[in-house]
Design a protein around this motif. Sequence first.
Motif, short mmCIF file in Angstrom:
data_model
loop_
_atom_site.label_atom_id
_atom_site.label_comp_id
_atom_site.label_asym_id
_atom_site.label_seq_id
_atom_site.Cartn_x
_atom_site.Cartn_y
_atom_site.Cartn_z
N ALA A 33 -97.21 -1.25 17.97
CA ALA A 33 -97.79 -2.02 16.86
C ALA A 33 -96.74 -2.93 16.22
O ALA A 33 -97.05 -4.05 15.81
N VAL A 34 -95.50 -2.45 16.16
CA VAL A 34 -94.41 -3.28 15.64
C VAL A 34 -94.22 -4.49 16.55
O VAL A 34 -94.10 -5.63 16.08
N LEU A 35 -94.20 -4.27 17.87
CA LEU A 35 -94.03 -5.37 18.82
C LEU A 35 -95.17 -6.38 18.71
O LEU A 35 -94.93 -7.59 18.69
N ILE A 36 -96.38 -5.90 18.61
CA ILE A 36 -97.53 -6.82 18.50
C ILE A 36 -97.42 -7.65 17.23
O ILE A 36 -97.65 -8.87 17.25
N ALA A 37 -97.06 -7.03 16.12
CA ALA A 37 -96.91 -7.78 14.86
C ALA A 37 -95.80 -8.81 14.98
O ALA A 37 -95.92 -9.94 14.48
N LEU A 38 -94.71 -8.45 15.64
CA LEU A 38 -93.60 -9.39 15.84
C LEU A 38 -94.04 -10.58 16.68
O LEU A 38 -93.76 -11.74 16.34
N LEU A 39 -94.74 -10.32 17.76
CA LEU A 39 -95.21 -11.41 18.62
C LEU A 39 -96.21 -12.31 17.90
O LEU A 39 -96.18 -13.53 18.08
N GLU A 40 -97.07 -11.72 17.07
CA GLU A 40 -98.01 -12.53 16.30
C GLU A 40 -97.27 -13.42 15.30
O GLU A 40 -97.63 -14.58 15.09
N ARG A 41 -96.20 -12.89 14.71
CA ARG A 41 -95.41 -13.69 13.76
C ARG A 41 -94.71 -14.83 14.47
O ARG A 41 -94.66 -15.96 13.98
N ARG A 43 -95.71 -16.30 17.14
CA ARG A 43 -96.75 -17.29 17.46
C ARG A 43 -97.06 -18.15 16.24
O ARG A 43 -97.14 -19.37 16.34
N ARG A 44 -97.21 -17.54 15.09
CA ARG A 44 -97.52 -18.31 13.88
C ARG A 44 -96.40 -19.26 13.51
O ARG A 44 -96.63 -20.41 13.16
N ILE A 45 -95.16 -18.79 13.57
CA ILE A 45 -94.03 -19.59 13.11
C ILE A 45 -93.68 -20.69 14.10
O ILE A 45 -93.42 -21.82 13.71
N VAL A 46 -93.67 -20.37 15.38
CA VAL A 46 -93.19 -21.34 16.38
C VAL A 46 -94.34 -22.05 17.08
O VAL A 46 -94.43 -23.28 17.03
N VAL A 47 -95.20 -21.32 17.69
CA VAL A 47 -96.22 -21.91 18.55
C VAL A 47 -97.25 -22.71 17.76
O VAL A 47 -97.53 -23.87 18.08
N ASP A 48 -97.81 -22.13 16.71
CA ASP A 48 -98.84 -22.85 15.95
C ASP A 48 -98.28 -24.11 15.30
O ASP A 48 -98.95 -25.15 15.28
N ASP A 49 -97.04 -24.04 14.77
CA ASP A 49 -96.41 -25.24 14.20
C ASP A 49 -96.20 -26.30 15.27
O ASP A 49 -96.45 -27.49 15.03
N LEU A 82 -82.41 -18.41 16.14
CA LEU A 82 -82.70 -19.35 17.21
C LEU A 82 -84.09 -19.08 17.73
O LEU A 82 -84.61 -17.98 17.59
N PRO A 83 -84.72 -20.07 18.35
CA PRO A 83 -86.02 -19.83 18.98
C PRO A 83 -85.90 -18.71 20.02
O PRO A 83 -84.83 -18.47 20.57
N LEU A 84 -86.98 -18.00 20.25
CA LEU A 84 -87.00 -16.86 21.16
C LEU A 84 -86.43 -17.20 22.52
O LEU A 84 -85.65 -16.45 23.09
N ALA A 85 -86.75 -18.36 23.07
CA ALA A 85 -86.26 -18.75 24.39
C ALA A 85 -84.74 -18.86 24.41
O ALA A 85 -84.09 -18.48 25.37
N ALA A 86 -84.15 -19.37 23.33
CA ALA A 86 -82.70 -19.50 23.27
C ALA A 86 -82.03 -18.14 23.17
O ALA A 86 -80.94 -17.94 23.67
N GLN A 87 -82.70 -17.16 22.56
CA GLN A 87 -82.13 -15.83 22.44
C GLN A 87 -82.14 -15.10 23.77
O GLN A 87 -81.35 -14.19 23.99
N MET A 88 -83.01 -15.49 24.67
CA MET A 88 -83.16 -14.80 25.94
C MET A 88 -82.12 -15.21 26.98
O MET A 88 -82.01 -14.60 28.01
#
Length: 89
Positions: A33-41, A43-49, A82-88
Amino acid sequence: MVPGYRSTNLEQIAGAARLTKGAVYFYFRSKEAVLIALLERVRRIVVDDAIAIVNAAGSCAALKLSLSQRSALHAGRRKGRLPLAAQMR
């Protein structure tokens, strides 16, 4: 080295968030549930913008790509990360 999802437990997540384990369980039923909430956040911060910016750009593909990249970088700076992709990398 940072442990991965499988080797991380809820107690470690609570410690990193400076919360008690009980406080984490109050808001989340499980580590999943923590992971799902993180991924939803994310999405809201990066993808939707980024989608909103790209849609506002009109039909120029190069401009859309440039704006979406800028949006992702801006979101990372805005949150102090950093954006998620840069952290990876």
